[in-house]
Scaffold this motif. Structure first.
Motif, PDB file in Angstrom:
ATOM      1  N   ARG A 117       0.516   4.092  -2.856  1.00  5.50           N
ATOM      2  CA  ARG A 117       0.773   5.841  -1.982  1.00  5.50           C
ATOM      3  C   ARG A 117       1.383   6.714  -2.597  1.00  5.50           C
ATOM      4  O   ARG A 117       1.024   7.676  -2.864  1.00  5.50           O
ATOM      5  CB  ARG A 117       0.058   5.767  -1.150  1.00  5.50           C
ATOM      6  N   GLU A 164       1.128  -1.503   0.222  1.00  4.62           N
ATOM      7  CA  GLU A 164      -0.012  -0.212   0.234  1.00  4.62           C
ATOM      8  C   GLU A 164       0.844   1.699  -0.138  1.00  4.62           C
ATOM      9  O   GLU A 164       0.644   2.157  -0.912  1.00  4.62           O
ATOM     10  CB  GLU A 164      -0.841  -0.018   1.439  1.00  4.62           C
ATOM     11  N   VAL A 186      -6.582   2.815  -4.255  1.00  7.12           N
ATOM     12  CA  VAL A 186      -5.140   1.739  -3.878  1.00  7.12           C
ATOM     13  C   VAL A 186      -5.871  -0.039  -4.271  1.00  7.12           C
ATOM     14  O   VAL A 186      -5.124  -0.435  -3.813  1.00  7.12           O
ATOM     15  CB  VAL A 186      -5.026   2.216  -2.439  1.00  7.12           C
ATOM     16  N   SER A 225       0.149   9.719  -5.858  1.00  5.42           N
ATOM     17  CA  SER A 225       0.900  10.911  -5.121  1.00  5.42           C
ATOM     18  C   SER A 225       0.656  11.397  -5.661  1.00  5.42           C
ATOM     19  O   SER A 225       0.104  13.586  -5.772  1.00  5.42           O
ATOM     20  CB  SER A 225       2.185  10.926  -4.330  1.00  5.42           C
ATOM     21  N   TYR A 270      -8.957   7.910  -3.062  1.00  9.33           N
ATOM     22  CA  TYR A 270      -7.656   7.213  -2.915  1.00  9.33           C
ATOM     23  C   TYR A 270      -7.995   5.849  -2.727  1.00  9.33           C
ATOM     24  O   TYR A 270      -6.918   5.142  -2.846  1.00  9.33           O
ATOM     25  CB  TYR A 270      -6.807   8.126  -1.709  1.00  9.33           C
TER      26      TYR A 270
END
Ligand code: FES
Ligand code: FES
Length: 226
Positions: A193, A189, A210, A197, A206
């Protein structure tokens, strides 16, 4: 001329001589070329008369596209305004939101920050080239399954970025959060992320994004309830 190549509706010589920008590309109606009444080429953009046009040939979603462009035209504008591929979105036009993300030769770029004429011979993949409504790319299907969007404006860029992110990890390209630079990068993760970004989502999807990317990577995810 190959079937997947569209005839240029104005010769390069005529276009350059007129100091104009002309679009002619795969799948475009003839009216999309920048022509004035009677077929005469017309200038495009502020001060176009003083800026020479340049021919550039791209391969967009597997099809040849031959353009003659003002050298200041970004790849994003070439895609949207000249090739009428409007899936790639213009959010900030300053490289800050990721809505315009496409893949060039397999690597993601923010298309608002690169000039089209810099991409002679390059292969460009936009959201339109990933899948179709009847045959979604796995990343598109995962976004649908996991509600990886709300308004959808950022979504084409998110999906293109997500596809490229998995390619980067597979290729062993480390990110800022890669813990062990000597070991193959893992799909975590934190990696997703960090790598995602640059793709902003005003709707805040978001966590679902993910989940979608994780699933395509083969990871275990749980579908949201409700
Ligand atoms: Fe290109 Fe925002 S429109 S990064
Ligand atoms: Fe609305 Fe991302 S889904 S900005």
């Amino acid at each position: 001329m190959p079937e997947d190549t569209i005839d240029v509706s104005i010769t390069r010589r005529a276009a350059v001589a007129g100091g104009t920008a002309v679009a002619a590309s795969a799948g475009l109606p003839r009216s999309s070329a920048a022509q004035g009444a009677g077929g005469a080429a017309r200038p495009v953009g502020v001060g176009a008369g003083s800026v020479p046009a340049m021919p550039v040939s791209l391969k967009v979603n597997g099809r040849a596209a031959h353009l003659v462009l003002d050298t200041r035209v970004t790849l994003l504008d070439a895609l949207r305004e000249h090739l009428h591929l409007t899936g790639s979105k213009k959010g900030c036009d300053h490289g800050q939101c990721g809505a315009c993300t496409v893949m060039v030769n397999g690597r993601r770029v923010v298309s608002c920050l690169t000039l089209a004429v810099m991409h002679e011979g390059d292969e460009v993949t936009t959201i339109e080239g990933l899948g179709t409504p009847d045959n979604l790319h796995p990343m598109q299907a995962a976004f649908v399954k996991h509600d990886g969007y709300q308004c959808g404006y950022c979504t084409p860029g998110q999906i293109c970025s997500g596809v490229a992110v998995l390619g980067e990890i597979k290729a062993g390209i480390p990110s800022h959060v890669t813990a062990d630079l000597l070991a193959p990068a893992q799909v975590t993760e934190a990696e997703i992320r960090e790598r995602m970004s640059g793709n902003l989502c005003r709707c805040g999807a978001y966590s679902n994004i993910v989940e979608a990317i994780t699933e395509v990577a083969g990871g275990q995810t749980t579908e949201r309830q409700g």
